[in-house]
Design a protein around this motif. Structure first.
Motif, PDB file in Angstrom:
ATOM      1  N   GLN A 187       0.882  -1.260  -0.038  1.00 19.03           N
ATOM      2  CA  GLN A 187       0.160  -0.013  -0.045  1.00 19.03           C
ATOM      3  C   GLN A 187       0.814   1.321   0.032  1.00 19.03           C
ATOM      4  OE1 GLN A 187      -2.656  -0.248   3.385  1.00 19.03           O
ATOM      5  NE2 GLN A 187      -3.714  -1.790   2.292  1.00 19.03           N
ATOM      6  N   LYS A 189       0.900   3.569  -2.855  1.00 17.45           N
ATOM      7  CA  LYS A 189       0.348   5.275  -2.487  1.00 17.45           C
ATOM      8  C   LYS A 189       1.570   6.124  -2.982  1.00 17.45           C
ATOM      9  CE  LYS A 189      -0.757   8.395   1.332  1.00 17.45           C
ATOM     10  NZ  LYS A 189      -1.088   8.289   2.693  1.00 17.45           N
ATOM     11  N   THR A 229       1.193   8.767  -5.661  1.00 20.88           N
ATOM     12  CA  THR A 229       1.266  10.280  -5.509  1.00 20.88           C
ATOM     13  C   THR A 229       2.322  10.636  -6.574  1.00 20.88           C
ATOM     14  OG1 THR A 229       0.968   9.755  -3.252  1.00 20.88           O
ATOM     15  CG2 THR A 229       2.061  11.721  -3.897  1.00 20.88           C
TER      16      THR A 229
END
Length: 823
Positions: free
Chosen positions: A269, A273, A277
């Protein structure tokens, strides 16, 4: 409750009737009625309560009770008949005896039935108890087998002390303690809980809810190592004592796997992420598409500004579906280069926005594989601003070169001497040609010299003020300086300067306006002014004497004009009197004729009466003639009275400037009545269109004078050489505080030359033929002065003339009237 309520009502009735003078019958009647109704209600209950067994007895008892109720209902009336009293008592006694016997029999039968039911219940209970004991033994055997065969750890303990009463065979496997080591001890003695406070929490849940499900905690093995267990328990009673049954599972391995999985998922994760991003925060537009189908898999947040489509609108669609490519051959070239080289860099491509406009982008991309499928990652950057900036830069450079050439040309061709000075070094950098011509120097003699050497602002105080003003205001305007040219001749200039920035240096551009000749002329003018002042003084004395003579002449002229205006008004009033007198002549003459006729007829009637010759027909003929004559006399005298009343009001208004409130329609109609003789016997007519209900606070006299002048002017000038003509007078409200009055004729009209002078005093086209030339001037002065309005003339030759007046409903206060009110 109904029986008790009825009994209470009956008792209250007896008490009240005993205290009052109520007859015995009516004092006892409600009690018997109430008793009878209660017995009949009880009979109904017995009748409904009959069952399959003893049905006849219940029916008979209900019937007898019903009869007893009927007997009570009729007893007060039967007791007043002596022949029925004894019979009534016998029936009552018989019914009471039978009902009592039946109640006794019913009680015995009910007791017998109860005994039978009790015996049956005891027998059934004994059978059930034997069956329960048998089932209990079977269940104990089954429970023991299930208790031992359950794969989870099972334990039973007392609630009051927590001591274990039984555990199954898996207990030793999970805890390390044997069954014998465990029974009779509790968990704290065995040191099972790593955290004893969690045991208190679990027991609190049990006491509150009666059970606990999947309570996770950490146990300590007999050998000392910890392990995770999942506990479920329930509270139950047995033999009047509470117990607790526990089921435990060893989930240590499961927790290790979950922790490892959670760690891996968390890492994934965090990585996802981070990548997401980065994918979203990249300043360029990033897109991921499938190589096989061209469908968009993902786009970052910069996609919508460059294409106009949201992420949801393009996922699963291709660039051809949204018509993204302005030139499809660029897409083919891009795909071809990526298939050959695996990537492409800085390829300029034109994209079409959702709104239709085209954007130029620089695109880079590469091919990659994921999950056995090929994908394409493209990075796009909008370069419209870069291209615009480059074009603007080239345009600015071109403009700068043009402006530099233009300003250089203007600098050199300026008719005023211009120079450029370096502020920090005070050196002259450049001067124009007129500067060199003005001072007689060569360019090489000036460039590099300071303004101090040239004598610009030579005095120290003035030079400091010049520098301070220049640095503070960035400018200096028209400072007078004296500079010598090459021939040492002093010249006077007005110096103006501006502080500018050029080539990263502070420069001062200045101009010199030669005012030497102007100063000389000003000096000559000052000398001439001194000579002229004496001449003006002498001329002033002569002018003052001439002004005094002119003022006297003006006063005489004003007095003459007032006399002419007054004469004009009196002439109009005289004409009005003559017309009214002429109009009065006819009704007064008719009235005299009628009156004389009536006088003669009356004398004849008196003569016949005195001689006794009066006949009925003669009397009726006289009365008919008298009625006709008096009617004619009243009509003609009424016409004269109305004419005189209108004349009086108009004469008063026109002979004075009296201000009053009046109805405009009424005032104009009264005025026209008095003016009717002016056109009544001519071929000219007047049509009136007057709006009713317009109230004015103004001066009706001047208003009547204006209309009189308009009508006189029309009859005198407008219909010349015309056999017939029409005048039209109308009025209407313009807004809340103004009214419009229009006087028009269809006469010969006026030329432009006459229209320009029609309101001038003493102007007339009938000079020497009785016209004074003041009528229209008086009308103009009254409209714009006394009435405070405006007047407009519209006319063309052979198309008549129209005078349009716009008047306020409330006229302005005259100075004399205002002074009178203030006084």
């Amino acid at each position: 409750m109904p029986v008790m309520l009825g009994f209470s009502v009956g008792t209250l009735w007896l008490l009240m009737t005993s205290l009052t003078a109520v007859t015995p019958l009516w004092s006892m009647l409600p009690v018997y009625l109430l008793s009878g109704v209660v017995l009949m209600s009880a009979a109904s209950n017995f009748w409904r309560a009959r069952g399959e067994k003893h049905s006849l007895g219940f029916q008979l008892l209900g019937s007898l009770i019903f009869l007893k109720g009927l007997q009570l209902l009729g007893f007060p009336f039967l007791s007043r008949r002596t022949e029925y009293v004894a019979w009534g008592y016998e029936v009552a006694a018989f019914l009471d005896l039978v009902i009592g016997m039946l109640f006794l029999v019913a009680a015995l039968l009910r007791q017998q039935d109860d005994m039978v039911r009790v015996n049956d219940s005891l027998k059934q209970e004994m059978d059930e108890r034997k069956n329960i004991e048998r089932l209990s033994k079977e269940r104990e055997t089954l429970f023991e087998k299930v208790f031992q065969m359950v794969p989870d750890v099972l334990a039973i303990c007392r609630e009051k002390d927590g001591r274990y009463l039984d555990v199954n065979r898996h207990w030793e496997t999970i805890t390390g303690y044997t069954r014998d080591e465990t029974l009779g001890r509790y968990s704290l003695e065995l040191n099972l809980w790593m955290d004893a406070s969690l045991r208190d929490d679990m027991l609190a849940i049990l006491r509150c809810d009666g059970e606990v499900n999947n309570f996770e905690t950490i146990y300590r093995h007999k050998l000392g190592h910890p392990y995770h267990v999942l506990i479920s328990g329930t509270r139950f009673d047995a033999g009047g004592e509470p117990y607790i049954a526990y089921a435990m599972q060893d989930i240590s391995a499961l927790r290790k796997v979950e922790q490892l999985q959670e760690k891996v998922e968390r890492a994934l994760q965090e990585r996802e992420k981070l990548l997401s991003t980065v994918f979203q925060l990249v300043p360029d537009t990033l897109t991921i598409t499938r190589m096989a189908s061209g469908e968009y898999v993902d786009v970052n947040r910069n996609w919508e500004p460059i294409s106009g489509y949201t992420r949801e609108e393009v996922i699963g669609r291709t660039s051809n579906d949204i018509q993204l490519w302005d030139k499809p051959e660029q897409r083919d070239e891009l795909i071809s280069r990526i298939r050959q080289q695996g990537e492409v860099h800085n390829m300029q491509i034109a994209f079409r926005h959702k709104q239709g406009h085209i954007s130029q982008c620089r695109v880079s991309g590469s091919q990659f594989e994921a999950g056995g499928e090929a994908y394409l990652l493209l990075s796009s950057r909008n370069i419209d601003q870069e291209l615009s900036a480059e074009a603007a830069r080239l345009q600015v450079e071109s403009l700068l070169r043009e402006n530099e050439q233009k300003y250089s040309t203007l600098f050199q061709l300026s008719p005023i001497p211009l120079g450029l000075v370096d502020v920090h070094t005070d050196c002259i950098v450049e001067v124009n040609d007129i500067w060199l011509k003005e001072f007689g120097y060569q360019r090489e003699d000036i460039i590099g010299r300071t303004t101090m050497d040239m004598g610009f602002v030579a005095q120290a105080q003035e030079r400091e003020k010049f520098n301070a003003d220049l640095w503070r205001d960035k400018k200096v305007d028209q400072l007078e300086v004296r500079i010598q040219n090459q021939l040492q001749e002093e010249m006077i200039f007005l110096l103006s300067a501006r502080l500018i920035r050029m080539h990263d240096k502070s420069m001062c551009i200045f101009s010199l306006l030669n005012v030497t000749r102007q100063v000389q002329i000003e000096q000559e003018i000052r000398e001439m002014t001194a000579q002229l002042e004496e001449r003006v003084r002498l001329r002033t004395l002569n002018l003052q004497q001439a002004n005094a003579e002119l003022a006297a002449a003006m006063e005489s002229l004003r007095h003459t004009q007032d006399e002419l205006v007054r004469s004009e008004k009196m002439a109009a009033l005289g004409s009005l009197v003559a017309g009214v007198a002429h109009e009065l002549n006819t009704p007064i003459g008719n009235s005299v004729t009628v009156a004389s006729t009536l006088q003669d007829k009356t004398k004849e009637m008196l003569h016949d009466v005195s001689e006794g010759k009066l006949k009925r027909s003669t009397l009726m003929n006289y009365l008919e003639n008298a009625a006709t004559g008096t009617a004619l006399l009243m009509r003609t005298l009424g016409m004269a009275r109305e004419l005189i009343r209108s004349f009086k009001q108009v004469a008063v208004d026109q002979s004075s400037n009296h201000r009053r409130q009046f109805d405009l329609q009424t005032a104009l109609e009264e005025l026209i009545v008095t003016l009717a003789p002016m056109y009544k016997k001519t071929a000219y007519t007047l049509v009136m269109e007057l709006e009713p209900g317009i109230m004015m606070d103004s001066y009706p006299g001047p208003l009547g004078q204006i209309i009189t002048n308009f009508m006189t002017n029309a009859l005198t000038h407008a219909f010349e050489y015309r056999e017939h003509g029409e005048m039209r007078l109308s009025s209407r409200r313009m807004d809340s505080d103004k009214v419009q009055i229009v006087f028009a004729d269809n006469g010969i009209g006026m030329s432009e030359q006459i229209q320009k002078r029609v309101f001038d005093p003493f102007f007339t086209t009938k000079l020497g033929q009785g016209g004074s030339g003041l009528g229209m001037n008086i009308a103009y002065n009254l409209v714009t002065g006394v009435l405070g309005g405006e007047i407009q003339l519209l006319s063309k030759p052979d198309e008549g003339a129209t005078f349009i007046m716009s008047l306020p409903l409330m006229a302005p206060q005259l100075r004399a009237e205002q002074e009178k009110r203030e006084g």
